[in-house]
Design an enzyme around this catalytic site. Structure first.
Site, PDB file in Angstrom:
ATOM      1  N   LYS A  42       0.834  -1.218   0.000  1.00 23.72           N
ATOM      2  CA  LYS A  42       0.000   0.000   0.000  1.00 23.72           C
ATOM      3  C   LYS A  42       0.866   1.264   0.000  1.00 23.72           C
ATOM      4  CE  LYS A  42      -2.047  -1.132   3.854  1.00 23.72           C
ATOM      5  NZ  LYS A  42      -1.385  -2.419   4.118  1.00 23.72           N
ATOM      6  N   ARG A 121      -9.427   0.823   9.554  1.00 22.08           N
ATOM      7  CA  ARG A 121      -8.957  -0.556   9.674  1.00 22.08           C
ATOM      8  C   ARG A 121      -9.974  -1.448  10.386  1.00 22.08           C
ATOM      9  NH1 ARG A 121      -3.167   0.114   9.470  1.00 22.08           N
ATOM     10  NH2 ARG A 121      -2.108  -1.894   9.469  1.00 22.08           N
ATOM     11  N   ARG A 160      11.538  -6.345   3.956  1.00 22.87           N
ATOM     12  CA  ARG A 160      11.457  -4.873   3.940  1.00 22.87           C
ATOM     13  C   ARG A 160      12.547  -4.258   4.819  1.00 22.87           C
ATOM     14  NH1 ARG A 160       5.938  -2.014   5.173  1.00 22.87           N
ATOM     15  NH2 ARG A 160       5.964  -3.396   6.979  1.00 22.87           N
ATOM     16  N   ARG A 193      11.730  -2.944  10.523  1.00 23.59           N
ATOM     17  CA  ARG A 193      10.694  -2.500  11.444  1.00 23.59           C
ATOM     18  C   ARG A 193      10.463  -3.551  12.527  1.00 23.59           C
ATOM     19  NH1 ARG A 193       5.601  -0.168   8.042  1.00 23.59           N
ATOM     20  NH2 ARG A 193       4.471  -1.478   9.524  1.00 23.59           N
ATOM     21  N   ARG A 204      -0.314  -9.496  13.211  1.00 27.52           N
ATOM     22  CA  ARG A 204      -0.873  -8.488  12.295  1.00 27.52           C
ATOM     23  C   ARG A 204      -1.801  -9.124  11.261  1.00 27.52           C
ATOM     24  NH1 ARG A 204       4.385  -5.892  10.107  1.00 27.52           N
ATOM     25  NH2 ARG A 204       3.079  -4.471   8.924  1.00 27.52           N
TER      26      ARG A 204
END
Ligand code: AP5
Length: 257
Positions: A42, A121, A160, A193, A204
């Protein structure tokens, strides 16, 4: 259409902070919500879309991450609470998120338009946003849902790396930096992260399945949902998204003529 990207200071810092440069007003501001599982891409697409559409990238996750650099005394109780939830991969409670978004109502009224990333969300957040936008006479242009099989999403998250300085996002395999662990843009150090560790990723994904997936039905019932396959390289997904947005605008126009 503009290539200008502003600092998003009004969104990230809240209060009376102004963005620099000021947003460029658009005759027909685009107002989008981006949906999709954590790590689907996103943020990557939001960057490309903002450059093309001139709208501002408003990510609730970015507000929370930016607050990490504040001294504990400067951070509000809500933001401190949010960081505790976030580090475990859990959703921040709706009341906290909604208070933070309401403080930033000016960003939703931005004359350049917006791309909401990571908000809403939950159905409660979507209902609150709907009310807020209706009060301000700010209709949503559409809601883009990025779809990808879970194994590919987990691989995107695990690889990432983010720049500690300018927040540019890399991937160890798909978009590696030229020099290991160093940002190509600003020379800052790259880090992983906290919530991209395997145990947080699991939490998550569960939160997404339970709380965020119902938003697909919520927005589909309102005729706003645009589903996009998120496989392939970012530029290909970007082109698919633009084509779908143009198609949806054409359909809406035909309905009104
Ligand atoms: P948030 O910051 O919103 O994170 P997220 O939704 O989990 O999404 P991510 O930023 O992880 O992923 P992304 O989809 O943007 O993917 P990206 O483009 O980086 O939220 C973090 C936390 O904050 C939440 O867990 C929660 O605790 C809290 N929170 C925030 N908002 C909240 C709310 N409204 N309510 C409650 N809690 C809230 O891409 C991922 C990787 O893949 C990158 O390495 C990228 O380079 C790579 N990549 C991207 N596209 C491609 C591609 N096409 N091919 C290959 N690699 C790709």
């Amino acid at each position: 259409m503009t290539e200008t990207k502003n600092s998003r200071s009004a969104w990230i810092q809240g209060g009376q902070t102004q963005c620099s440069p000021s947003p460029v007003p658009s005759a027909r501001p685009v107002r989008l919500v981006l949906l999709g599982a954590p790590g689907v891409g996103k943020g990557t697409q939001a960057d490309l879309l903002c450059q093309r559409l001139g709208a501002c990238h408003l990510s609730t996750g970015d507000i929370f991450r930016a607050s990490k650099s504040l001294a504990p005394g400067e951070r509000s109780a809500g933001l401190s609470e949010a960081l505790t939830y976030m580090s475990k991969g859990l959703l921040v409670p709706d009341t906290t998120v909604l208070a933070i978004v309401r403080e930033r109502l000016a960003c939703l009224k931005c004359p350049g338009g917006f791309l909401l990333d990571g908000f809403p969300r939950t159905v409660a957040q979507a209902e609150a946003l709907e009310k807020l936008l209706a009060q301000e006479h700010l209709p949503l242009t559409g809601v883009i849902d990025f779809e990808l099989p879970i194994q590919e999403i987990v691989e995107r998250l695990a690889g990432r790396r983010t720049c500690a300085g300018c927040k540019a996002v890399y991937h160890l395999v798909h978009s590696p930096p030229l020099k290991k662990d160093v940002c190509d843009r600003c020379g800052g150090a790259l880090y992983q992260r906290e919530d991209d560790r395997p145990e947080s990723i699991r939490v998550r994904m569960n939160a997404y399945q339970e709380s965020t997936l119902p938003l697909i039905q919520f927005y589909s019932q309102r005729g706003l949902l645009i589903s996009i396959k998120a496989d392939g390289a970012p530029p290909a997904i970007f082109q698919r998204t633009l084509a779908a947005l143009n198609g949806s605008a054409r359909v809406k126009k035909e309905k009104h003529t």
